[in-house]
Scaffold this active site. Structure first.
Site, mmCIF file in Angstrom:
data_model
loop_
_atom_site.group_PDB
_atom_site.id
_atom_site.type_symbol
_atom_site.label_atom_id
_atom_site.label_comp_id
_atom_site.label_asym_id
_atom_site.label_seq_id
_atom_site.Cartn_x
_atom_site.Cartn_y
_atom_site.Cartn_z
ATOM 1 N N GLU A 221 2.626 -7.939 8.576
ATOM 2 C CA GLU A 221 2.603 -6.467 8.614
ATOM 3 C C GLU A 221 3.479 -5.865 7.524
ATOM 4 O O GLU A 221 3.413 -4.665 7.278
ATOM 5 C CB GLU A 221 3.065 -5.950 9.980
ATOM 6 C CG GLU A 221 2.229 -6.452 11.153
ATOM 7 C CD GLU A 221 0.741 -6.247 10.950
ATOM 8 O OE1 GLU A 221 0.333 -5.106 10.694
ATOM 9 O OE2 GLU A 221 -0.008 -7.240 11.042
ATOM 10 N N PRO B 197 0.821 -1.222 0.000
ATOM 11 C CA PRO B 197 0.000 0.000 0.000
ATOM 12 C C PRO B 197 0.856 1.273 0.000
ATOM 13 O O PRO B 197 0.358 2.344 -0.321
ATOM 14 C CB PRO B 197 -0.792 -0.099 1.309
ATOM 15 C CG PRO B 197 -0.694 -1.516 1.743
ATOM 16 C CD PRO B 197 0.579 -2.055 1.183
ATOM 17 N N ARG C 78 -1.446 -8.449 -21.120
ATOM 18 C CA ARG C 78 -2.269 -8.111 -22.289
ATOM 19 C C ARG C 78 -1.656 -7.005 -23.150
ATOM 20 O O ARG C 78 -2.118 -6.756 -24.260
ATOM 21 C CB ARG C 78 -3.706 -7.778 -21.881
ATOM 22 C CG ARG C 78 -3.859 -6.632 -20.944
ATOM 23 C CD ARG C 78 -5.305 -6.491 -20.486
ATOM 24 N NE ARG C 78 -6.196 -6.155 -21.585
ATOM 25 C CZ ARG C 78 -6.172 -5.025 -22.252
ATOM 26 N NH1 ARG C 78 -5.286 -4.099 -21.954
ATOM 27 N NH2 ARG C 78 -7.019 -4.798 -23.232
ATOM 28 N N ASP D 128 -8.630 -0.230 -26.438
ATOM 29 C CA ASP D 128 -9.537 -0.235 -25.298
ATOM 30 C C ASP D 128 -9.317 0.899 -24.304
ATOM 31 O O ASP D 128 -8.494 1.777 -24.512
ATOM 32 C CB ASP D 128 -9.516 -1.588 -24.595
ATOM 33 C CG ASP D 128 -8.117 -2.118 -24.471
ATOM 34 O OD1 ASP D 128 -7.885 -3.234 -24.927
ATOM 35 O OD2 ASP D 128 -7.257 -1.389 -23.955
HETATM 36 N N1 4GX Z 1 -1.687 -3.098 -3.294
HETATM 37 N N2 4GX Z 1 -1.192 -5.345 0.802
HETATM 38 C C1 4GX Z 1 1.037 -6.378 1.125
HETATM 39 C C2 4GX Z 1 1.891 -6.753 3.380
HETATM 40 C C3 4GX Z 1 2.962 -5.753 3.152
HETATM 41 C C4 4GX Z 1 2.973 -4.513 3.801
HETATM 42 C C5 4GX Z 1 4.015 -3.646 3.566
HETATM 43 C C6 4GX Z 1 4.949 -5.251 2.079
HETATM 44 C C7 4GX Z 1 5.013 -4.029 2.712
HETATM 45 C C8 4GX Z 1 -1.606 -4.094 -1.333
HETATM 46 C C9 4GX Z 1 -2.283 -3.141 -2.116
HETATM 47 C C10 4GX Z 1 -1.925 -4.432 0.052
HETATM 48 C C11 4GX Z 1 -1.458 -5.471 2.227
HETATM 49 C C12 4GX Z 1 -0.215 -6.296 0.279
HETATM 50 C C13 4GX Z 1 -0.180 -5.535 3.028
HETATM 51 N N3 4GX Z 1 3.942 -6.110 2.313
HETATM 52 N N4 4GX Z 1 -0.629 -4.571 -2.082
HETATM 53 N N5 4GX Z 1 0.708 -6.576 2.523
HETATM 54 N N6 4GX Z 1 -3.321 -2.402 -1.762
HETATM 55 O O1 4GX Z 1 -2.847 -3.884 0.583
HETATM 56 O O2 4GX Z 1 -0.673 -3.974 -3.280
#
Ligand code: 4GX
Length: 256
Positions: free
Chosen positions: A115, A88, A153, A168
């Site tokens: 986490e 995120p 794609r 598209d």
């Molecule tokens: N878009 N998540 C990853 C664990 C995490 C946290 C920090 C690495 C660093 C998400 C998103 C997403 C939740 C995947 C936390 N890994 N990933 N995860 N939105 O929410 O890609």
């Protein structure tokens, strides 16, 4: 294009590789795809991939050593590959980022759980931090699938002959025009007459107006970003003129 996914749940990708355009692209060797278990790179007897956070607090953090070994092994196999962490905290994924990633020979997609990932791994071994959107997933796996899907794609040959990625949504910065198929009348609603006319120039004009109208009503932020061409400007001006005429008449009524 080589996709290597690093995850503690590689089986999540089995059905993803097995359907539709992705499956076809693998069969045609347009893409090469694999999901590797990070646990395979854990050196201890129990193959532990997480540990408690320094500083305390709830939740666990992905241990640096297994993850770093897994990333190094993947990039040894495809040395030109870029590494991507799904998080995120990353830049929000969009079509222009998909185009950029599609230009590389390989992507190593790192899926965090818990986490997150030890900061030193992110810093030293990750080229791109990408977020698929502002929401919280339980792990990076679904986000990695989104990136792989959107990138695949765009690779020449991945879509069938007549389909083309240029036609598209977002290729031209607009939403797609409305689509219709048979029957001509469905539950009392007719297909727009022009689409039955066989008049290709008129059909193209209708489709452009449909695209512009949908983008204006549903995603005006996209129109603001877009570099409009002369024909698009003319259509918007025509609508603007029509709206001003209606408002003008109403103004008169309120005064009078
Ligand atoms: N878009 N998540 C990853 C664990 C995490 C946290 C920090 C690495 C660093 C998400 C998103 C997403 C939740 C995947 C936390 N890994 N990933 N995860 N939105 O929410 O890609």
């Amino acid at each position: 294009m080589f996709f290597t996914v690093l995850t503690i749940f590689p089986e999540m990708f089995d059905p993803f590789w097995a359907h539709g355009i992705i499956r076809k692209a693998i069969e045609d060797q347009t893409i090469f795809a694999s999901a590797t278990n990070i646990r395979d790179y854990a050196e201890d007897r129990h193959q532990v991939t997480d540990d408690r956070p320094y500083g305390g607090g709830s939740g666990m953090v992905m241990k640096p050593e297994p993850l770093a070994s897994a990333i190094r092994a993947a990039t040894r196999t495809v040395p030109e590959a870029k590494t991507v962490l799904l998080t995120p905290q990353g830049s929000v994924f969009d079509q222009s980022m998909a185009r950029e990633l599609a230009s590389f020979d390989g992507l190593v997609l790192v899926c965090g759980r818990y986490e997150g990932v030890d900061e030193r791994v992110c810093h030293d071994l990750i080229d791109y931090e990408i977020s698929t959107g502002d929401y919280v997933l339980t792990g990076g796996e679904l986000a990695a699938m989104i990136v792989i899907d959107a990138v695949t794609r765009l690779i020449p040959g991945a879509l069938g002959g007549e389909q083309a990625a240029e036609k598209d949504s977002f290729a031209n910065g607009l939403l797609e025009h409305a689509h219709y198929t048979r029957p001509r009348i469905f539950e009392g609603n007719e297909v727009p007459e022009v689409l039955l006319s066989g008049h290709h120039q008129e059909i193209e004009k209708w489709r452009l107006e449909s695209s512009l109208m949908r983008t204006l009503l549903k995603r005006s932020d996209l129109l603001q970003k877009k570099d409009l061409d002369q024909q698009e400007i003319e259509i918007l001006k025509k609508w603007c003129h029509q709206i001003e005429k209606i408002l003008g008449i109403n103004d008169q009524r309120h005064k009078g």
